[in-house]
Design a protein around this motif. Structure first.
Motif, PDB file in Angstrom:
ATOM      1  N   LYS A 240      41.316  22.428  20.688  1.00 13.59           N
ATOM      2  CA  LYS A 240      40.947  21.754  21.933  1.00 13.59           C
ATOM      3  C   LYS A 240      39.426  21.641  22.070  1.00 13.59           C
ATOM      4  O   LYS A 240      38.926  21.226  23.105  1.00 13.59           O
ATOM      5  N   GLY A 241      38.700  22.066  21.037  1.00  8.06           N
ATOM      6  CA  GLY A 241      37.245  21.995  21.070  1.00  8.06           C
ATOM      7  C   GLY A 241      36.575  23.229  21.640  1.00  8.06           C
ATOM      8  O   GLY A 241      35.349  23.253  21.780  1.00  8.06           O
ATOM      9  N   TYR A 242      37.320  24.264  21.954  1.00 13.04           N
ATOM     10  CA  TYR A 242      36.734  25.468  22.562  1.00 13.04           C
ATOM     11  C   TYR A 242      35.852  26.223  21.565  1.00 13.04           C
ATOM     12  O   TYR A 242      34.785  26.722  21.928  1.00 13.04           O
ATOM     13  N   GLY A 243      36.299  26.308  20.324  1.00 15.33           N
ATOM     14  CA  GLY A 243      35.476  26.946  19.298  1.00 15.33           C
ATOM     15  C   GLY A 243      34.169  26.194  19.114  1.00 15.33           C
ATOM     16  O   GLY A 243      33.106  26.807  18.965  1.00 15.33           O
ATOM     17  N   GLN A 244      34.253  24.864  19.143  1.00 11.97           N
ATOM     18  CA  GLN A 244      33.047  24.037  19.025  1.00 11.97           C
ATOM     19  C   GLN A 244      32.083  24.318  20.172  1.00 11.97           C
ATOM     20  O   GLN A 244      30.876  24.427  19.963  1.00 11.97           O
ATOM     21  N   GLN A 245      32.610  24.435  21.385  1.00  5.95           N
ATOM     22  CA  GLN A 245      31.751  24.698  22.539  1.00  5.95           C
ATOM     23  C   GLN A 245      31.035  26.037  22.410  1.00  5.95           C
ATOM     24  O   GLN A 245      29.832  26.130  22.674  1.00  5.95           O
TER      25      GLN A 245
ATOM     26  N   LYS B 291      36.527  24.331   8.276  1.00  5.22           N
ATOM     27  CA  LYS B 291      36.299  22.922   8.630  1.00  5.22           C
ATOM     28  C   LYS B 291      35.310  22.815   9.790  1.00  5.22           C
ATOM     29  O   LYS B 291      34.407  21.982   9.775  1.00  5.22           O
ATOM     30  N   LEU B 292      35.475  23.671  10.799  1.00  8.07           N
ATOM     31  CA  LEU B 292      34.551  23.676  11.934  1.00  8.07           C
ATOM     32  C   LEU B 292      33.121  23.907  11.459  1.00  8.07           C
ATOM     33  O   LEU B 292      32.198  23.191  11.858  1.00  8.07           O
ATOM     34  N   PHE B 293      32.930  24.888  10.608  1.00 10.38           N
ATOM     35  CA  PHE B 293      31.583  25.217  10.147  1.00 10.38           C
ATOM     36  C   PHE B 293      30.993  24.090   9.302  1.00 10.38           C
ATOM     37  O   PHE B 293      29.834  23.709   9.491  1.00 10.38           O
ATOM     38  N   GLU B 294      31.777  23.546   8.398  1.00 13.68           N
ATOM     39  CA  GLU B 294      31.288  22.446   7.563  1.00 13.68           C
ATOM     40  C   GLU B 294      30.950  21.224   8.417  1.00 13.68           C
ATOM     41  O   GLU B 294      29.944  20.549   8.173  1.00 13.68           O
ATOM     42  N   ASN B 295      31.771  20.935   9.433  1.00 12.59           N
ATOM     43  CA  ASN B 295      31.500  19.800  10.331  1.00 12.59           C
ATOM     44  C   ASN B 295      30.244  20.003  11.162  1.00 12.59           C
ATOM     45  O   ASN B 295      29.713  19.044  11.718  1.00 12.59           O
ATOM     46  N   ASN B 296      29.777  21.232  11.257  1.00  6.23           N
ATOM     47  CA  ASN B 296      28.571  21.536  12.023  1.00  6.23           C
ATOM     48  C   ASN B 296      27.357  21.787  11.131  1.00  6.23           C
ATOM     49  O   ASN B 296      26.359  22.343  11.591  1.00  6.23           O
ATOM     50  N   GLY B 297      27.448  21.391   9.866  1.00 10.98           N
ATOM     51  CA  GLY B 297      26.297  21.456   8.986  1.00 10.98           C
ATOM     52  C   GLY B 297      26.088  22.776   8.270  1.00 10.98           C
ATOM     53  O   GLY B 297      25.025  22.982   7.670  1.00 10.98           O
TER      54      GLY B 297
END
Length: 153
Positions: free
Chosen positions: A90-95, A125-131
Motif C-alpha cells: 500500500k506504499g507504507y514501506g515507501q513512506q 524491489k523497494l530498495f532497488e526502486n529507490n536507487g
C-alpha cells in the motif's frame, strides 16, 4: 495513508508484534537475539542521533516502522523497516523509507546501507526502486543477507 511520527516507548509492544509477523513470514526465527534492538530503540537508535519512525492508521494502530542507525560520521543504516503483513503493498514501506532518507540528509549522511534476507523479494524491489545498489551477499548473525547501499546527494 498512514501518519508517520517518531517512536514512543508506548509503541514497543506493537513494534515487536509487527516484527514477529513479518519475520515469521520470511521463515526466520523472529526472537533471534539479532532482533532485540527493537526492544531497545532509545539506546540503539535515538541515543546515537538516529531516528525511529512509526506509521499508524486512522485509528492510531501501528502498521509500519523503520529506523535510522548512525554508524559513523556520514554513514548510517536503515534497519527494521517493517509493514504489518495485512497492510503491505500500500506504499507504507515507501513512506517510512522516504522519511528516513530525508532525516538522513538533514543529519548530513552521505551513505546509507541496509540489508535484507535473500528471500524478501518485496523489500529488495523497494530498495532497488529507490536507487539502492546491491553489494555483496553476506552472513550477519547467521543470516544470509543481501547488502545494499545508496549514496545521498
Amino acid at each position: 495513508m498512514i501518519t508517520i511520527r517518531p517512536y514512543s516507548t508506548l509503541d514497543t509492544d506493537d513494534l515487536w508484534r509487527i516484527h514477529l509477523l513479518v519475520i515469521s513470514e520470511a521463515n526466520v526465527e523472529p526472537t533471534h537475539q539479532h532482533y532485540h534492538d527493537i526492544l531497545h530503540i532509545p539506546e540503539q537508535y535515538l541515543a546515537t542521533g538516529g531516528e525511529f519512525l512509526v506509521g499508524t492508521g486512522k485509528d492510531g494502530v501501528v502498521l509500519a516502522m523503520g529506523g535510522l542507525k548512525i554508524l559513523e560520521e556520514g554513514k548510517a543504516e536503515i534497519k527494521r523497516l517493517r509493514v504489518h503483513p495485512s497492510f503491505q503493498k500500500k506504499g507504507y514501506g515507501q513512506q517510512i523509507l522516504s522519511n528516513l532518507e530525508q532525516k538522513a540528509r538533514q543529519l548530513g549522511i552521505r551513505s546509507l546501507y541496509l540489508d535484507t534476507l535473500e528471500n524478501q523479494l518485496g523489500a529488495q524491489k523497494l530498495f532497488e526502486n529507490n536507487g539502492y545498489q546491491q553489494k555483496e551477499p553476506a552472513i550477519i548473525d547467521g543470516f544470509n543477507v543481501l547488502i545494499f547501499e545508496k549514496l545521498l546527494a
